[in-house]
Design a protein around this motif. Structure first.
Motif, PDB file in Angstrom:
ATOM      1  N   SER A  93       0.834  -1.197   0.000  1.00  0.00           N
ATOM      2  CA  SER A  93       0.000   0.000   0.000  1.00  0.00           C
ATOM      3  C   SER A  93       0.873   1.254   0.000  1.00  0.00           C
ATOM      4  O   SER A  93       0.503   2.277  -0.560  1.00  0.00           O
ATOM      5  CB  SER A  93      -0.956   0.014   1.202  1.00  0.00           C
ATOM      6  OG  SER A  93      -0.244  -0.080   2.402  1.00  0.00           O
ATOM      7  N   ASP A  94       2.048   1.179   0.606  1.00  0.00           N
ATOM      8  CA  ASP A  94       3.021   2.279   0.613  1.00  0.00           C
ATOM      9  C   ASP A  94       4.324   1.723   0.037  1.00  0.00           C
ATOM     10  O   ASP A  94       5.092   1.062   0.730  1.00  0.00           O
ATOM     11  CB  ASP A  94       3.216   2.788   2.038  1.00  0.00           C
ATOM     12  CG  ASP A  94       4.153   3.977   2.131  1.00  0.00           C
ATOM     13  OD1 ASP A  94       5.161   4.017   1.377  1.00  0.00           O
ATOM     14  OD2 ASP A  94       3.900   4.853   2.968  1.00  0.00           O
ATOM     15  N   LEU A  95       4.552   1.968  -1.240  1.00  0.00           N
ATOM     16  CA  LEU A  95       5.695   1.374  -1.926  1.00  0.00           C
ATOM     17  C   LEU A  95       7.027   1.820  -1.320  1.00  0.00           C
ATOM     18  O   LEU A  95       7.951   1.023  -1.193  1.00  0.00           O
ATOM     19  CB  LEU A  95       5.639   1.684  -3.421  1.00  0.00           C
ATOM     20  CG  LEU A  95       6.605   0.912  -4.302  1.00  0.00           C
ATOM     21  CD1 LEU A  95       6.399  -0.594  -4.181  1.00  0.00           C
ATOM     22  CD2 LEU A  95       6.465   1.351  -5.755  1.00  0.00           C
ATOM     23  N   GLU A 145       7.265   4.565  -9.844  1.00  0.00           N
ATOM     24  CA  GLU A 145       6.426   4.972  -8.724  1.00  0.00           C
ATOM     25  C   GLU A 145       5.401   3.903  -8.365  1.00  0.00           C
ATOM     26  O   GLU A 145       4.803   3.950  -7.298  1.00  0.00           O
ATOM     27  CB  GLU A 145       5.714   6.283  -9.044  1.00  0.00           C
ATOM     28  CG  GLU A 145       6.651   7.461  -9.113  1.00  0.00           C
ATOM     29  CD  GLU A 145       5.907   8.766  -9.381  1.00  0.00           C
ATOM     30  OE1 GLU A 145       4.661   8.795  -9.255  1.00  0.00           O
ATOM     31  OE2 GLU A 145       6.584   9.740  -9.712  1.00  0.00           O
ATOM     32  N   GLU A 146       5.187   2.942  -9.257  1.00  0.00           N
ATOM     33  CA  GLU A 146       4.163   1.926  -9.050  1.00  0.00           C
ATOM     34  C   GLU A 146       4.705   0.536  -8.742  1.00  0.00           C
ATOM     35  O   GLU A 146       3.973  -0.298  -8.221  1.00  0.00           O
ATOM     36  CB  GLU A 146       3.247   1.838 -10.274  1.00  0.00           C
ATOM     37  CG  GLU A 146       2.488   3.122 -10.549  1.00  0.00           C
ATOM     38  CD  GLU A 146       1.587   3.536  -9.387  1.00  0.00           C
ATOM     39  OE1 GLU A 146       0.911   2.661  -8.803  1.00  0.00           O
ATOM     40  OE2 GLU A 146       1.570   4.736  -9.059  1.00  0.00           O
ATOM     41  N   GLU A 147       5.980   0.265  -9.093  1.00  0.00           N
ATOM     42  CA  GLU A 147       6.500  -1.087  -8.909  1.00  0.00           C
ATOM     43  C   GLU A 147       8.015  -1.113  -8.892  1.00  0.00           C
ATOM     44  O   GLU A 147       8.678  -0.191  -9.369  1.00  0.00           O
ATOM     45  CB  GLU A 147       6.002  -2.009 -10.023  1.00  0.00           C
ATOM     46  CG  GLU A 147       6.537  -1.634 -11.387  1.00  0.00           C
ATOM     47  CD  GLU A 147       5.934  -2.443 -12.516  1.00  0.00           C
ATOM     48  OE1 GLU A 147       4.802  -2.937 -12.371  1.00  0.00           O
ATOM     49  OE2 GLU A 147       6.615  -2.580 -13.543  1.00  0.00           O
ATOM     50  N   TYR A 157       4.520  -4.256  -5.888  1.00  0.00           N
ATOM     51  CA  TYR A 157       3.739  -3.244  -6.593  1.00  0.00           C
ATOM     52  C   TYR A 157       2.732  -2.558  -5.674  1.00  0.00           C
ATOM     53  O   TYR A 157       2.293  -3.120  -4.674  1.00  0.00           O
ATOM     54  CB  TYR A 157       3.007  -3.867  -7.787  1.00  0.00           C
ATOM     55  CG  TYR A 157       1.798  -4.689  -7.413  1.00  0.00           C
ATOM     56  CD1 TYR A 157       0.515  -4.189  -7.599  1.00  0.00           C
ATOM     57  CD2 TYR A 157       1.941  -5.952  -6.859  1.00  0.00           C
ATOM     58  CE1 TYR A 157      -0.609  -4.937  -7.247  1.00  0.00           C
ATOM     59  CE2 TYR A 157       0.831  -6.705  -6.508  1.00  0.00           C
ATOM     60  CZ  TYR A 157      -0.434  -6.192  -6.700  1.00  0.00           C
ATOM     61  OH  TYR A 157      -1.531  -6.925  -6.343  1.00  0.00           O
ATOM     62  N   ARG A 158       2.388  -1.322  -6.030  1.00  0.00           N
ATOM     63  CA  ARG A 158       1.468  -0.525  -5.230  1.00  0.00           C
ATOM     64  C   ARG A 158       0.019  -0.934  -5.506  1.00  0.00           C
ATOM     65  O   ARG A 158      -0.405  -1.044  -6.655  1.00  0.00           O
ATOM     66  CB  ARG A 158       1.630   0.954  -5.573  1.00  0.00           C
ATOM     67  CG  ARG A 158       0.747   1.866  -4.740  1.00  0.00           C
ATOM     68  CD  ARG A 158       0.735   3.298  -5.231  1.00  0.00           C
ATOM     69  NE  ARG A 158       1.998   3.775  -5.726  1.00  0.00           N
ATOM     70  CZ  ARG A 158       2.870   4.513  -5.026  1.00  0.00           C
ATOM     71  NH1 ARG A 158       2.600   4.830  -3.784  1.00  0.00           N
ATOM     72  NH2 ARG A 158       3.989   4.927  -5.590  1.00  0.00           N
ATOM     73  N   THR A 159      -0.733  -1.164  -4.418  1.00  0.00           N
ATOM     74  CA  THR A 159      -2.162  -1.466  -4.510  1.00  0.00           C
ATOM     75  C   THR A 159      -2.809  -1.236  -3.154  1.00  0.00           C
ATOM     76  O   THR A 159      -2.142  -1.366  -2.119  1.00  0.00           O
ATOM     77  CB  THR A 159      -2.430  -2.924  -4.956  1.00  0.00           C
ATOM     78  OG1 THR A 159      -3.844  -3.165  -4.953  1.00  0.00           O
ATOM     79  CG2 THR A 159      -1.771  -3.926  -4.055  1.00  0.00           C
ATOM     80  N   GLU A 200       3.702  -4.136   5.074  1.00  0.00           N
ATOM     81  CA  GLU A 200       2.398  -3.997   4.438  1.00  0.00           C
ATOM     82  C   GLU A 200       1.379  -4.994   4.957  1.00  0.00           C
ATOM     83  O   GLU A 200       0.245  -5.036   4.496  1.00  0.00           O
ATOM     84  CB  GLU A 200       2.546  -4.162   2.919  1.00  0.00           C
ATOM     85  CG  GLU A 200       3.612  -3.264   2.319  1.00  0.00           C
ATOM     86  CD  GLU A 200       3.484  -1.814   2.749  1.00  0.00           C
ATOM     87  OE1 GLU A 200       2.506  -1.157   2.320  1.00  0.00           O
ATOM     88  OE2 GLU A 200       4.325  -1.328   3.529  1.00  0.00           O
TER      89      GLU A 200
END
Length: 125
Positions: free
Chosen positions: A14-16, A37-39, A52-54, A115
């Motif tokens: 949730s917080d990369l 920024e996403e992975e 990865y961010r989710t 996470e």
């Protein structure tokens, strides 16, 4: 069917930035590619790991990634020095003592990342 295929472990964050701090600072992994920024991709031995961010990070109640090592006690001690707390379980078929379950074919221990994902460390007998 999958003669030339390979697998990739996929781990949610949730917080990369916070997660990268754990995977790089605590587990000692280094990015295998330029992070976005996403992975970010890592390599652990022959295994690729995608972080990865989710918004769904930490929702799985099962082990999401396992690291097999020939040095369970040594690696647990090193992780404890870095602040990792190993889970204690006591339910039918699985009981840990000092964080370790002695199973038929392996010794295993579980911990969570920043996470809320459950990770395992194991050593085959």
């Amino acid at each position: 069917m999958f003669e030339d295929a390979h697998g990739v472990a996929v781990i949610a964050a949730s917080d990369l930035g916070r997660a990268r701090g754990f995977y790089e600072g605590v587990l000692g992994l280094t990015p295998a590619t330029e992070p976005s920024e996403e992975e970010v991709f890592y390599r652990l031995g022959q295994t690729q790991v995608l972080l990865y961010r989710t918004g769904f990070a930490g929702t799985a109640k099962n082990t999401v990634f396992a690291i097999e090592t020939p040095h369970l006690d040594r690696d647990m001690a090193a992780l404890r020095e870095r602040g990792v707390r190993f889970e204690e379980y006591d339910f039918p078929g699985l009981r840990t003592v000092d964080g370790v379950a002695d199973l038929a074919t392996e010794r295993a221990a579980w911990f969570t990342d920043t996470e809320g994902n459950i990770l395992a460390l194991s050593e085959r007998k």
